[in-house]
Design an enzyme around this catalytic site. Structure first.
Site: not given
Length: 506
Positions: A177-178, A240
């Site tokens: 999950d960047h 996110h």
């Protein structure tokens, strides 16, 4: 610098993600000495490329980082390409031969990272072949890095996880999950746990509500086909936003370690109230952007974007209220919103504190004909495009009397600092090399996130909304503002007001 030793195999090596994020991030690690002589990269995809063409593509992806010719050549010489059909066992035999050759050539000790930058329907097939064709090594490590989306609902995510866990243990699975690699997301823990002024008040006695905004000014651009099958709820909320909620809501870990942080994040997610479908419809709203005009620029509606159904019921905006049923957060709403084609690009968190019990300046304010309510104290964490935080306090206006005025204590990282800080993918790739899963999503987090989101999705699928219901360039549909108004709150960040007051937003 501690050099990392590994062979990267990137499935989807010709794709947009690899070119935009992975290759530049690997180069940054190379430039800093985290990667040196003992690393290699195999790019695989359907295209029939040569090693030379692949290396030329890699050099092109890093040109904005201004490498010297020698630097670019040395870096790209570690890259190898193999045309690959993920369903063909013979192709994995060829991949094993190349892997073994590079392992010997670069003295990699059997350390291997498999990066799946592909559609999730191929994940199970790839990992099964990695095992059946004996590509996994007996020496060193084998780690799997997976891009989102991880499934399309709980059932599909569970099935996918079972397929992967049949080959890789959980400790070797790194679900990216960047956003968890972004500097200010990681700073949430520092702000909370390193400052007693906040941690002592990080509870329902002092906090009125929490607001999380992930706003995008762009539309879906060329992602209409993907977005039609995803929508904002699955694209942003399931991963996110719920990860940020968990970081904000979790209890202090016993130690700042991967296992302890994960345990507290899971507890926080499990404490989020699971609504009935009726409650989900009351507490979550959706939107889809229509035509709009902002600063003389006109925007088409979502339904007019490429590869979008002209009668689409896909949401491009979500706002909602999470309730966390534990002692720390009981009664504190966590409001979230995310959307495409909003007024400004910005990701920020607003922690809104409760008012003082008695406003002793009330009489003085009344004499001036002003409102008697003091503005709340607000801690704002800026995640992007600017990074930093601010605190809004009430001070006294200069002059006669005791009229109060909001004062903002503001700190933002300089452009030089943010420009030199590691990019999110760079951090996460280094974490995977170190075997540190702190900033990745554990299955328990993914599973609970899907349980939460599936209820909302099922409720929405049984009802319809008159779309479009917000103009491109605005901050979403009226229902998103009504959601807070019912609780006597307002969104703290409303950039559209500035544009409306100046006639720049219709």
């Amino acid at each position: 610098m501690n050099e990392k030793i590994a062979l990267f195999t990137i499935f989807g090596g010709t794709g947009d993600l690899a070119k935009r994020k992975l290759y530049p991030s690997l180069f940054r690690l190379y430039r800093k000495g985290n990667l040196a002589e003992h690393f290699a990269v195999i790019g695989t995809a359907r295209r029939d490329w040569s090693d030379d063409h692949y290396r030329e593509i890699v050099r092109d992806t890093i040109k904005d980082l201004n490498p010297t010719t020698e630097e670019a050549e040395a870096f790209s010489s570690h890259f190898y390409y193999q045309s690959h059909n993920v369903n063909d066992s013979e192709h994995y035999d060829t991949l094993k031969k190349l892997s073994d050759t590079l392992n010997d050539k670069y003295k990699l000790g059997g350390n291997h990272i498999y990066y799946l930058a592909m559609a999730p329907q191929f994940f199970g097939t790839i990992v099964q072949h990695l095992k059946s064709q004996e590509i996994l090594t007996d020496n060193g490590f084998d780690r799997l890095v997976i891009e989102k989306p991880f499934g399309s609902d709980y059932d599909s995510a569970y099935q996918l996880n079972e397929e992967i866990r049949a080959v890789f243990p959980e400790k070797d699975i790194f679900r990216i999950d960047h956003y968890l690699g972004k500097e200010m997301i990681q700073n949430i823990s520092a702000i909370r746990f390193a400052n007693n002024i906040f941690e002592s008040q990080w509870n329902n006695r002092y906090i009125d509500n929490v607001q999380i905004t992930f706003a995008e000014s762009l539309g879906v651009e060329d992602r209409g086909g993907y977005y039609e099958h995803s929508g904002a709820l699955k694209d942003m909320v399931q991963n996110h936003i719920l990860q940020v909620v968990a970081l904000l809501a979790m209890e202090p870990p016993v130690a700042f370690s991967e296992a302890e942080i994960r345990a507290e994040k899971v507890k926080a997610l499990q404490a989020i109230r699971l609504y009935s479908e009726k409650e989900a419809l009351e507490n979550f709203v959706r939107g889809q952007y229509g035509h709009g005009k902002l600063e003389e620029q006109e925007f088409v509606s979502y339904r007019e974007e490429p590869n979008v159904d002209e009668h689409s019921q896909t949401e491009t905006f979500v706002a909602g209220k999470f309730l966390i049923d534990n002692f720390r957060w009981s009664g504190v709403p966590f409001y979230i919103r995310t959307g495409k084609r909003l007024t400004e690009k910005g990701t920020r968190i607003n922690i809104v504190f409760k008012q003082v019990p008695v406003n002793v300046f009330k009489d003085d304010i009344d004499k001036c004909g002003e409102k008697t309510d003091l503005p709340p104290n607000v801690l704002t964490i800026y995640i992007q495009p600017t990074e930093g935080f601010s605190m809004t306090l009430n001070g006294k206006e200069i002059g006669q009397g005791f009229t109060t005025t909001p004062v903002k204590l503001d700190y933002r990282h300089s452009a030089e600092t943010t420009g030199n800080s590691p990019e999110a993918y760079e951090k996460l790739l280094l974490d995977s090399l170190n075997g540190d899963g702190t900033n990745f999503s554990h299955w328990d987090e993914v599973a609970q996130s899907w349980r939460i989101v599936d209820i909302i999705r099922h409720a929405w699928d049984k009802t319809s909304v008159e779309f479009p219901n917000y103009a491109a360039g605005s901050m979403g549909p009226d229902a998103a503002f009504d959601l807070l108004a019912r609780d006597n709150f307002t969104w703290d960040w409303q950039p559209d007001i500035w544009y409306r007051e100046r006639g720049k937003l219709e």
